[in-house]
Design a protein around this motif. Structure first.
Motif, PDB file in Angstrom:
ATOM      1  N   PHE A   1      -2.678   3.820  18.667  1.00 39.11           N
ATOM      2  CA  PHE A   1      -2.295   3.057  17.477  1.00 39.11           C
ATOM      3  C   PHE A   1      -2.598   3.831  16.202  1.00 39.11           C
ATOM      4  CE2 PHE A   1      -2.315  -0.833  20.175  1.00 39.11           C
ATOM      5  CZ  PHE A   1      -1.070  -1.321  19.792  1.00 39.11           C
ATOM      6  N   THR A   2      -3.686   4.615  16.189  1.00 42.55           N
ATOM      7  CA  THR A   2      -4.009   5.408  15.004  1.00 42.55           C
ATOM      8  C   THR A   2      -2.916   6.439  14.716  1.00 42.55           C
ATOM      9  OG1 THR A   2      -6.380   5.133  15.386  1.00 42.55           O
ATOM     10  CG2 THR A   2      -5.706   6.956  13.975  1.00 42.55           C
ATOM     11  N   LEU A   3      -2.478   7.167  15.749  1.00 35.86           N
ATOM     12  CA  LEU A   3      -1.410   8.157  15.567  1.00 35.86           C
ATOM     13  C   LEU A   3      -0.100   7.479  15.185  1.00 35.86           C
ATOM     14  CD1 LEU A   3      -2.172  10.522  18.594  1.00 35.86           C
ATOM     15  CD2 LEU A   3      -2.672  10.920  16.173  1.00 35.86           C
ATOM     16  N   LEU A   4       0.181   6.316  15.773  1.00 40.55           N
ATOM     17  CA  LEU A   4       1.416   5.599  15.450  1.00 40.55           C
ATOM     18  C   LEU A   4       1.410   5.131  13.998  1.00 40.55           C
ATOM     19  CD1 LEU A   4       4.065   4.555  16.741  1.00 40.55           C
ATOM     20  CD2 LEU A   4       2.854   2.403  17.209  1.00 40.55           C
ATOM     21  N   PHE A   5       0.293   4.563  13.557  1.00 37.71           N
ATOM     22  CA  PHE A   5       0.190   4.115  12.169  1.00 37.71           C
ATOM     23  C   PHE A   5       0.236   5.294  11.203  1.00 37.71           C
ATOM     24  CE2 PHE A   5      -2.179   0.100  13.645  1.00 37.71           C
ATOM     25  CZ  PHE A   5      -1.005  -0.634  13.647  1.00 37.71           C
ATOM     26  N   THR A   6      -0.349   6.422  11.595  1.00 42.71           N
ATOM     27  CA  THR A   6      -0.288   7.612  10.742  1.00 42.71           C
ATOM     28  C   THR A   6       1.148   8.058  10.524  1.00 42.71           C
ATOM     29  OG1 THR A   6      -2.445   8.331  11.591  1.00 42.71           O
ATOM     30  CG2 THR A   6      -1.114   9.980  10.471  1.00 42.71           C
ATOM     31  N   PHE A   7       1.936   8.027  11.598  1.00 37.47           N
ATOM     32  CA  PHE A   7       3.350   8.399  11.481  1.00 37.47           C
ATOM     33  C   PHE A   7       4.085   7.457  10.530  1.00 37.47           C
ATOM     34  CE2 PHE A   7       7.715   7.550  12.851  1.00 37.47           C
ATOM     35  CZ  PHE A   7       8.278   8.804  12.723  1.00 37.47           C
ATOM     36  N   PHE A   8       3.883   6.160  10.689  1.00 41.25           N
ATOM     37  CA  PHE A   8       4.603   5.185   9.862  1.00 41.25           C
ATOM     38  C   PHE A   8       4.178   5.270   8.400  1.00 41.25           C
ATOM     39  CE2 PHE A   8       5.317   2.631  13.884  1.00 41.25           C
ATOM     40  CZ  PHE A   8       6.673   2.917  13.931  1.00 41.25           C
ATOM     41  N   ILE A   9       2.874   5.459   8.143  1.00 45.52           N
ATOM     42  CA  ILE A   9       2.416   5.556   6.752  1.00 45.52           C
ATOM     43  C   ILE A   9       3.000   6.792   6.076  1.00 45.52           C
ATOM     44  CG2 ILE A   9       0.391   5.911   5.305  1.00 45.52           C
ATOM     45  CD1 ILE A   9      -1.185   4.189   7.260  1.00 45.52           C
ATOM     46  N   LEU A  10       3.024   7.932   6.784  1.00 40.72           N
ATOM     47  CA  LEU A  10       3.607   9.142   6.213  1.00 40.72           C
ATOM     48  C   LEU A  10       5.115   9.013   6.034  1.00 40.72           C
ATOM     49  CD1 LEU A  10       1.675  11.984   8.077  1.00 40.72           C
ATOM     50  CD2 LEU A  10       1.573  11.450   5.648  1.00 40.72           C
ATOM     51  N   ASN A  11       5.771   8.400   6.986  1.00 46.52           N
ATOM     52  CA  ASN A  11       7.227   8.297   6.938  1.00 46.52           C
ATOM     53  C   ASN A  11       7.692   7.342   5.849  1.00 46.52           C
ATOM     54  OD1 ASN A  11       9.721   9.208   8.115  1.00 46.52           O
ATOM     55  ND2 ASN A  11       9.977   7.146   8.941  1.00 46.52           N
ATOM     56  N   TYR A  12       6.926   6.281   5.608  1.00 43.76           N
ATOM     57  CA  TYR A  12       7.325   5.273   4.616  1.00 43.76           C
ATOM     58  C   TYR A  12       6.397   5.283   3.414  1.00 43.76           C
ATOM     59  CZ  TYR A  12      10.238   3.448   8.385  1.00 43.76           C
ATOM     60  OH  TYR A  12      11.174   3.313   9.381  1.00 43.76           O
ATOM     61  N   ARG A  13       5.832   6.440   3.096  1.00 47.00           N
ATOM     62  CA  ARG A  13       4.862   6.513   2.015  1.00 47.00           C
ATOM     63  C   ARG A  13       5.478   6.200   0.658  1.00 47.00           C
ATOM     64  NH1 ARG A  13       5.821  11.679   3.958  1.00 47.00           N
ATOM     65  NH2 ARG A  13       6.562  13.241   2.467  1.00 47.00           N
ATOM     66  N   ARG A  14       6.707   6.615   0.421  1.00 49.50           N
ATOM     67  CA  ARG A  14       7.334   6.333  -0.874  1.00 49.50           C
ATOM     68  C   ARG A  14       7.660   4.851  -1.017  1.00 49.50           C
ATOM     69  NH1 ARG A  14       9.170  11.376   0.732  1.00 49.50           N
ATOM     70  NH2 ARG A  14       8.743  13.053  -0.781  1.00 49.50           N
ATOM     71  N   LEU A  15       8.051   4.220   0.070  1.00 49.77           N
ATOM     72  CA  LEU A  15       8.304   2.783   0.042  1.00 49.77           C
ATOM     73  C   LEU A  15       7.016   2.014  -0.238  1.00 49.77           C
ATOM     74  CD1 LEU A  15      10.369   0.472   0.576  1.00 49.77           C
ATOM     75  CD2 LEU A  15       9.664   0.550   2.970  1.00 49.77           C
ATOM     76  N   LEU A  16       5.925   2.411   0.409  1.00 46.43           N
ATOM     77  CA  LEU A  16       4.637   1.763   0.170  1.00 46.43           C
ATOM     78  C   LEU A  16       4.163   1.986  -1.257  1.00 46.43           C
ATOM     79  CD1 LEU A  16       2.829   2.746   3.510  1.00 46.43           C
ATOM     80  CD2 LEU A  16       3.763   0.508   2.907  1.00 46.43           C
ATOM     81  N   TYR A  17       4.440   3.168  -1.790  1.00 50.17           N
ATOM     82  CA  TYR A  17       4.042   3.467  -3.168  1.00 50.17           C
ATOM     83  C   TYR A  17       4.799   2.589  -4.163  1.00 50.17           C
ATOM     84  CZ  TYR A  17       3.135   6.225  -7.375  1.00 50.17           C
ATOM     85  OH  TYR A  17       2.769   6.619  -8.626  1.00 50.17           O
ATOM     86  N   ARG A  18       6.093   2.409  -3.940  1.00 53.71           N
ATOM     87  CA  ARG A  18       6.888   1.542  -4.816  1.00 53.71           C
ATOM     88  C   ARG A  18       6.431   0.094  -4.715  1.00 53.71           C
ATOM     89  NH1 ARG A  18      11.394   4.560  -2.982  1.00 53.71           N
ATOM     90  NH2 ARG A  18      12.069   2.793  -1.702  1.00 53.71           N
ATOM     91  N   PHE A  19       6.058  -0.320  -3.518  1.00 50.11           N
ATOM     92  CA  PHE A  19       5.567  -1.689  -3.345  1.00 50.11           C
ATOM     93  C   PHE A  19       4.286  -1.911  -4.145  1.00 50.11           C
ATOM     94  CE2 PHE A  19       2.366  -4.189  -1.032  1.00 50.11           C
ATOM     95  CZ  PHE A  19       2.915  -5.449  -1.166  1.00 50.11           C
ATOM     96  N   ILE A  20       3.366  -0.960  -4.103  1.00 54.65           N
ATOM     97  CA  ILE A  20       2.120  -1.095  -4.853  1.00 54.65           C
ATOM     98  C   ILE A  20       2.395  -1.144  -6.349  1.00 54.65           C
ATOM     99  CG2 ILE A  20      -0.062   0.054  -5.400  1.00 54.65           C
ATOM    100  CD1 ILE A  20      -0.101   1.127  -2.564  1.00 54.65           C
ATOM    101  N   GLN A  21       3.382  -0.391  -6.795  1.00 51.28           N
ATOM    102  CA  GLN A  21       3.730  -0.419  -8.208  1.00 51.28           C
ATOM    103  C   GLN A  21       4.314  -1.767  -8.620  1.00 51.28           C
ATOM    104  OE1 GLN A  21       6.266   3.196  -8.373  1.00 51.28           O
ATOM    105  NE2 GLN A  21       4.968   3.812 -10.087  1.00 51.28           N
ATOM    106  N   GLN A  22       5.223  -2.321  -7.811  1.00 50.47           N
ATOM    107  CA  GLN A  22       5.939  -3.530  -8.181  1.00 50.47           C
ATOM    108  C   GLN A  22       5.134  -4.810  -8.001  1.00 50.47           C
ATOM    109  OE1 GLN A  22       8.932  -3.544  -9.634  1.00 50.47           O
ATOM    110  NE2 GLN A  22       8.970  -1.298  -9.534  1.00 50.47           N
ATOM    111  N   VAL A  23       4.097  -4.771  -7.176  1.00 50.60           N
ATOM    112  CA  VAL A  23       3.366  -5.999  -6.889  1.00 50.60           C
ATOM    113  C   VAL A  23       2.478  -6.420  -8.061  1.00 50.60           C
ATOM    114  CG1 VAL A  23       1.260  -5.039  -5.857  1.00 50.60           C
ATOM    115  CG2 VAL A  23       2.196  -7.191  -4.982  1.00 50.60           C
TER     116      VAL A  23
END
Length: 378
Positions: free
Chosen positions: A158-180
């Protein structure tokens, strides 16, 4: 005055309630949150490599992220394979270790019988009862060991899987933090995110170099002392040194036990001195230069964080406490009203005496006074 007191108690109640709710959420969500927190640290560490690969692969983010995570998996496999080889060698020497411990135990029995007048038959009766109790719970112990191994493999997956998803969707997560957050707070939020990213990246890299230095020093000293399994014990000490204060003590205890079983008590004592010396070098030179400049958390809060982390998430919480205390320290400094909590986390600044002899003379000159003579009695 009454309104200020009410406002103070309201804020204090809100902060304590938030801490309680976050702690409860961490307990019930351990299976999900523990690998996710580890993955976030690994994502910060792999971010420069992922950006480099994405640039070389002309924007193929998923492929670049997959390669970065795969390289991390190879590193984990190499360390695990090395441990497996060393533990296999240790297992082949197990009869020798048992014989050495048995001889030492007989010497200890004789010493107890001579010093405390407890005959050997009573000692053996007590020992037999203890062994019988342990054997009666052996099935439970084996089952717990298998369960721990399977849960560790699941945690790694699960750690490796979550690492992949966080890196792959890092820009989406960054925009979410900005807009919230509200518009007037976005600049501060962006600044906080960049600061957290920078300090976690530097802290993780610094921690890796600290592990490497401690492992190298322990391995070299134990090799000079002629201790068996010096490389295994050195690597073990470097990894567990990540846990402040307690990790190096556990590694030293295990190393002394293995050295005592394979050599003698004198060499085990030298191993203890080696660990004390390396810990002194690490605490006074390596840690302040490499890690201490990145994360300044005082020893009291660090120790409390280790205990609370172990209570909530076990060994995983002990490894995670320091970087996330650093993240909390940054957030507390940025959020209005939480600055006192940042003071509680920070390392105490030394008192600097800025009054020099030159400034003292200028002060005396301005006040038209002459300094007392060296021979003048006070």
């Amino acid at each position: 005055m009454q309104s200020e007191n009410q406002n103070f108690f309201f804020k204090l109640t809100f902060v304590l309630l938030a801490i309680f709710l976050l702690g409860y959420l961490a307990i019930i969500g351990k299976t999900l949150l523990a690998p996710l927190c580890f993955a976030l640290l690994l994502a910060f560490l792999l971010l420069p490599l992922s950006n480099f690969l994405e640039h070389k692969l002309k924007g193929r983010r998923s492929l670049a992220t997959s390669i970065a995570v795969f390289l991390l998996l190879l590193l984990v496999y190499a360390v695990g394979h090395f441990f497996a080889i060393q533990l296999t060698e240790l297992w082949t020497d197990w009869p020798l270790l048992v014989r050495q411990v048995t001889d030492s135990f007989h010497h200890l029995q004789t010493w107890i019988a001579d010093e405390f007048k407890v005959n050997i038959s009573k000692q053996e009766t007590y020992l037999a009862d203890s062994v019988e109790k342990i054997l009666s719970n052996s099935g439970l112990l084996i089952g717990k060991t298998i369960s721990t191994l399977s849960s560790s493999l699941l945690f790694l997956f699960f750690t490796l899987l979550f690492t992949f998803f966080i890196l792959n969707y890092r820009r989406l997560l960054y925009r979410f933090i900005q807009q919230v957050f509200l518009t007037e707070h976005r600049s501060r939020v962006v600044e906080t995110v960049h600061e957290v990213q920078e300090i976690i990246k530097k802290y993780t890299i610094g921690l890796f170099f600290q592990m490497l230095i401690v492992s190298t020093l322990i391995t070299l000293i134990l090799s000079i002392l002629g201790v068996k399994y010096a490389i295994l014990l050195g690597l073990f000490a470097g990894i567990f040194n990540v846990i402040p204060y307690l990790g190096i003590s556990v590694a030293a205890l295990i190393s002394m036990m293995i050295t005592f079983a394979t050599a003698d008590a004198g060499q085990a004592f030298l191993v203890m001195l080696a660990f004390v010396g390396v810990h002194a070098i690490d605490g006074n030179i390596v840690l302040p230069l490499i890690v201490g400049s990145k994360v300044k958390i005082n020893a009291l809060i660090a120790f409390i964080g280790i205990v609370v982390g172990e209570m909530i998430w076990g060994i995983q919480g002990m490894f995670l406490c320091m970087p996330y205390l650093a993240i909390l320290n940054i957030i507390f400094k940025k959020v209005e009203g939480l600055a006192p909590w940042a003071i509680l986390l920070d390392e105490e600044e030394p008192i600097r005496h800025t009054t020099s002899s030159k400034s003292r003379w200028s002060w005396l000159k301005r006040n038209k006074k002459t300094p007392p003579s060296k021979h003048t009695k006070s």
